[in-house]
Design a protein around this motif. Structure first.
Motif, PDB file in Angstrom:
ATOM      1  N   TYR C  51      -3.538   0.579  -2.860  1.00  0.00           N
ATOM      2  CA  TYR C  51      -3.581   1.176  -1.529  1.00  0.00           C
ATOM      3  C   TYR C  51      -2.968   0.197  -0.524  1.00  0.00           C
ATOM      4  CZ  TYR C  51      -6.800   5.022  -2.668  1.00  0.00           C
ATOM      5  OH  TYR C  51      -7.378   6.152  -3.157  1.00  0.00           O
ATOM      6  N   GLU C  52      -2.178   0.768   0.367  1.00  0.00           N
ATOM      7  CA  GLU C  52      -1.590  -0.029   1.448  1.00  0.00           C
ATOM      8  C   GLU C  52      -1.949   0.662   2.754  1.00  0.00           C
ATOM      9  OE1 GLU C  52       2.663  -0.828   0.961  1.00  0.00           O
ATOM     10  OE2 GLU C  52       2.935  -0.215   3.053  1.00  0.00           O
ATOM     11  N   HIS C  82     -12.768   2.006   4.213  1.00  0.00           N
ATOM     12  CA  HIS C  82     -11.716   2.313   3.234  1.00  0.00           C
ATOM     13  C   HIS C  82     -11.176   1.005   2.693  1.00  0.00           C
ATOM     14  CE1 HIS C  82      -8.447   4.224   1.162  1.00  0.00           C
ATOM     15  NE2 HIS C  82      -8.690   5.404   1.701  1.00  0.00           N
ATOM     16  N   ALA C  93     -12.837   3.699  -3.421  1.00  0.00           N
ATOM     17  CA  ALA C  93     -11.748   3.566  -2.451  1.00  0.00           C
ATOM     18  C   ALA C  93     -12.235   3.819  -1.031  1.00  0.00           C
ATOM     19  CB  ALA C  93     -10.626   4.554  -2.794  1.00  0.00           C
ATOM     20  N   PRO C 122      -3.189   6.136   8.551  1.00  0.00           N
ATOM     21  CA  PRO C 122      -2.043   5.584   7.816  1.00  0.00           C
ATOM     22  C   PRO C 122      -2.449   4.660   6.670  1.00  0.00           C
ATOM     23  CG  PRO C 122      -2.222   4.556   9.979  1.00  0.00           C
ATOM     24  CD  PRO C 122      -3.261   5.633   9.935  1.00  0.00           C
ATOM     25  N   ILE C 123      -2.747   5.304   5.560  1.00  0.00           N
ATOM     26  CA  ILE C 123      -3.064   4.616   4.305  1.00  0.00           C
ATOM     27  C   ILE C 123      -2.261   5.317   3.217  1.00  0.00           C
ATOM     28  CG2 ILE C 123      -4.884   4.095   2.615  1.00  0.00           C
ATOM     29  CD1 ILE C 123      -6.912   4.131   4.857  1.00  0.00           C
ATOM     30  N   TRP C 124      -1.711   4.514   2.296  1.00  0.00           N
ATOM     31  CA  TRP C 124      -0.909   5.110   1.226  1.00  0.00           C
ATOM     32  C   TRP C 124      -1.391   4.594  -0.113  1.00  0.00           C
ATOM     33  CZ3 TRP C 124       0.732   2.908   5.723  1.00  0.00           C
ATOM     34  CH2 TRP C 124       1.293   3.788   6.648  1.00  0.00           C
ATOM     35  N   LYS C 125      -1.245   5.473  -1.083  1.00  0.00           N
ATOM     36  CA  LYS C 125      -1.754   5.206  -2.422  1.00  0.00           C
ATOM     37  C   LYS C 125      -0.576   5.184  -3.382  1.00  0.00           C
ATOM     38  CE  LYS C 125      -4.193   8.727  -4.261  1.00  0.00           C
ATOM     39  NZ  LYS C 125      -5.439   9.524  -4.453  1.00  0.00           N
ATOM     40  N   LYS C 126      -0.471   4.126  -4.179  1.00  0.00           N
ATOM     41  CA  LYS C 126       0.560   4.072  -5.215  1.00  0.00           C
ATOM     42  C   LYS C 126      -0.110   4.183  -6.567  1.00  0.00           C
ATOM     43  CE  LYS C 126       4.830   1.599  -6.152  1.00  0.00           C
ATOM     44  NZ  LYS C 126       5.622   0.400  -5.772  1.00  0.00           N
ATOM     45  N   TRP C 135       4.505   6.469  -5.296  1.00  0.00           N
ATOM     46  CA  TRP C 135       3.750   6.625  -4.048  1.00  0.00           C
ATOM     47  C   TRP C 135       3.329   8.074  -3.945  1.00  0.00           C
ATOM     48  CZ3 TRP C 135       1.848   2.817  -1.292  1.00  0.00           C
ATOM     49  CH2 TRP C 135       2.453   1.560  -1.369  1.00  0.00           C
ATOM     50  N   VAL C 136       2.060   8.283  -3.734  1.00  0.00           N
ATOM     51  CA  VAL C 136       1.567   9.649  -3.663  1.00  0.00           C
ATOM     52  C   VAL C 136       1.950  10.251  -2.323  1.00  0.00           C
ATOM     53  CG1 VAL C 136      -0.484  11.102  -3.667  1.00  0.00           C
ATOM     54  CG2 VAL C 136      -0.335   9.130  -5.186  1.00  0.00           C
TER      55      VAL C 136
ATOM     56  N   ALA D   8       4.991   1.920   2.660  1.00  0.00           N
ATOM     57  CA  ALA D   8       4.999   2.647   1.381  1.00  0.00           C
ATOM     58  C   ALA D   8       6.435   2.812   0.864  1.00  0.00           C
ATOM     59  CB  ALA D   8       4.274   3.974   1.505  1.00  0.00           C
ATOM     60  N   HIS D   9       6.818   4.018   0.465  1.00  0.00           N
ATOM     61  CA  HIS D   9       8.132   4.165  -0.156  1.00  0.00           C
ATOM     62  C   HIS D   9       9.259   3.899   0.846  1.00  0.00           C
ATOM     63  CE1 HIS D   9       9.411   8.060   1.513  1.00  0.00           C
ATOM     64  NE2 HIS D   9       8.150   8.421   1.410  1.00  0.00           N
ATOM     65  N   TYR D  54       0.394   8.382  17.414  1.00  0.00           N
ATOM     66  CA  TYR D  54       1.421   9.300  16.935  1.00  0.00           C
ATOM     67  C   TYR D  54       2.242   9.816  18.107  1.00  0.00           C
ATOM     68  CZ  TYR D  54      -0.660   9.297  12.301  1.00  0.00           C
ATOM     69  OH  TYR D  54      -1.119   8.907  11.073  1.00  0.00           O
ATOM     70  N   ILE D  70       5.848   6.473   9.391  1.00  0.00           N
ATOM     71  CA  ILE D  70       4.642   6.748   8.606  1.00  0.00           C
ATOM     72  C   ILE D  70       4.879   7.907   7.643  1.00  0.00           C
ATOM     73  CG2 ILE D  70       2.226   7.467   8.808  1.00  0.00           C
ATOM     74  CD1 ILE D  70       2.019   5.809  11.276  1.00  0.00           C
ATOM     75  N   PRO D  72       4.020  10.587   4.597  1.00  0.00           N
ATOM     76  CA  PRO D  72       2.781  11.343   4.409  1.00  0.00           C
ATOM     77  C   PRO D  72       1.674  10.429   3.899  1.00  0.00           C
ATOM     78  CG  PRO D  72       4.621  12.626   3.608  1.00  0.00           C
ATOM     79  CD  PRO D  72       5.185  11.284   4.009  1.00  0.00           C
ATOM     80  N   VAL D  73       0.548  10.458   4.571  1.00  0.00           N
ATOM     81  CA  VAL D  73      -0.523   9.531   4.218  1.00  0.00           C
ATOM     82  C   VAL D  73      -1.252  10.055   2.975  1.00  0.00           C
ATOM     83  CG1 VAL D  73      -0.751   8.810   6.613  1.00  0.00           C
ATOM     84  CG2 VAL D  73      -2.248  10.616   5.721  1.00  0.00           C
ATOM     85  N   SER D  74      -1.873   9.142   2.239  1.00  0.00           N
ATOM     86  CA  SER D  74      -2.578   9.556   1.019  1.00  0.00           C
ATOM     87  C   SER D  74      -3.831   8.723   0.797  1.00  0.00           C
ATOM     88  CB  SER D  74      -1.631   9.476  -0.187  1.00  0.00           C
ATOM     89  OG  SER D  74      -0.995   8.217  -0.248  1.00  0.00           O
ATOM     90  N   GLY D  75      -4.542   8.466   1.882  1.00  0.00           N
ATOM     91  CA  GLY D  75      -5.809   7.746   1.768  1.00  0.00           C
ATOM     92  C   GLY D  75      -6.916   8.681   1.293  1.00  0.00           C
TER      93      GLY D  75
END
Lengths: 76, 156, 156, 76
Positions: C51-52, C82, C93, C122-126, C135-136, D8-9, D54, D70, D72-75
């Motif tokens: 997670y980033e 988180h 998580a 703004p959190i990202w999951k790889k 990256w999801v 991210a990407h 935003y 940013i 798409p977020v995926s938390g």
């Protein structure tokens, strides 16, 4: 012979947790009438369970049944 | 699995222990409901509570709730522990834990469990106030059961 | 209260600690959502996740979710933690804890929080699979934001 | 001068986490066009935050702004 169980405020009203009834009333309904008169308590809102299953008024009783008088529950 | 998923106990409840029973590698969502003893209810102060149960039937009804949940949400796994005896303010009376691959199911099944507990599980709560005691009545208040028992449909 | 209710951390999350932040004598209902790392997704095996986050903004957005909840459910209290960095299978998580005098609010506010997290934080999951990484993307898939930002209304 | 942040990407595509832009494009929209061309990336589905809020395409930029791209977020 059947066994009656009382809980919560009913137990306090009846003064007993467990009562042995030597005879076997035909139905739950008959038993309820008897209990109401004997202990002078209201069974409005009170559910009945026979052998740990909720039972309607028309259910017939068998020797050895354990019948619980269940006031409105308040768990959770 | 020989751990018991549905338990009535007179000991303090370990939240972690209940949660561990439902944790699985395929379930990414876990919801819990924790019912604690509330000090203030509509301005009235509770000193402590006493819970009483028809223990064998209460555990049986908890298992029945588990089966109802399995039918409605087949991927959900649920564990419930309810405490009885004397509970002080802030102590945990009930823990419901549900795991599922899908969070929707985890929320819905958890919610279903607590509503069903309040309908069919023979547990009673006695409030000890500063000025007396009282067995807490039907929380649905004027709810009547024409069949003499609560129906699953009552929940919907 | 100087404890922080809304936290991004790179350390393992203590469930108890998050719950303690919302426990109050007037709130008898506590719900939690625990998001854990799932091993299997549609038959595909995850080895671990990374997670980033845009940490400062992510905590700000969590606080914003807290304010939205305060407006909708004034009696609810919420805490969210988180985790970021590398997470192995089964690790936690995210934890969302909500306390309220009313269980309805505790469920609804909790549910609201996770949905909003998935929209605006703004959190990202790889994902690290056996055969690569990814990256999801947007879990809402084809969701487009015509205004360039997610609206609160999108949730309803 | 403004600061650009990539995550991210997008961070992997751009090859940088943080980029200093010496000039100040008028709007978010102008900045997005510039970034798309400079890094040959798509910004579809990508949100923009200016100073951790935003921002829509029409928002104007000021010197010193921190602009985050940013995906798409995926938390959760």
């Amino acid at each position: 012979m059947i066994t009656l169980l009382f809980f919560a405020h009913l137990q306090e009203a009846v003064g007993e947790e467990r009562v042995i009834l030597p005879h076997v009333p035909k139905t739950v309904k008959e038993l309820k009438e008897e209990v109401k008169q004997r202990y002078r308590i209201s069974l409005e809102q009170v559910m009945v369970a026979v052998n740990e299953e909720y039972a309607g008024d028309e259910q017939t009783l068998q020797p050895g049944d354990i019948v619980a008088f269940i006031p409105p529950v308040s768990g959770g | 699995m020989n751990e018991r998923l549905f338990v009535i106990t007179d000991k303090p409840i370990s939240l972690e222990e209940v949660i561990q029973k439902v944790m699985r590698p395929e379930a990414g969502a876990v919801t819990t409901f924790i019912g604690t003893v509330r000090e203030w209810t509509k301005g009235k102060r509770t000193l402590f509570l006493q819970y009483e149960a028809y223990v064998s039937m209460a555990e049986k009804m908890l298992r029945q709730i588990g089966e109802e949940i399995r039918e409605k949400w087949p991927e959900a796994k649920v564990a419930i522990t309810h405490r009885i005896g004397r509970l002080d303010i802030g102590e945990i009376a009930v823990v419901i834990a549900v795991s599922s691959p899908h969070r929707n199911d985890a929320y819905a099944a958890n919610r279903y469990a607590i509503e069903r507990i309040k309908q069919i599980v023979p547990i009673w709560k006695k409030e000890h106030w500063e000025d007396g005691t009282e067995w807490v009545g039907n929380q649905l208040e004027t709810k009547a059961y024409p069949t003499g028992r609560p129906e699953e449909e009552d929940l919907r």
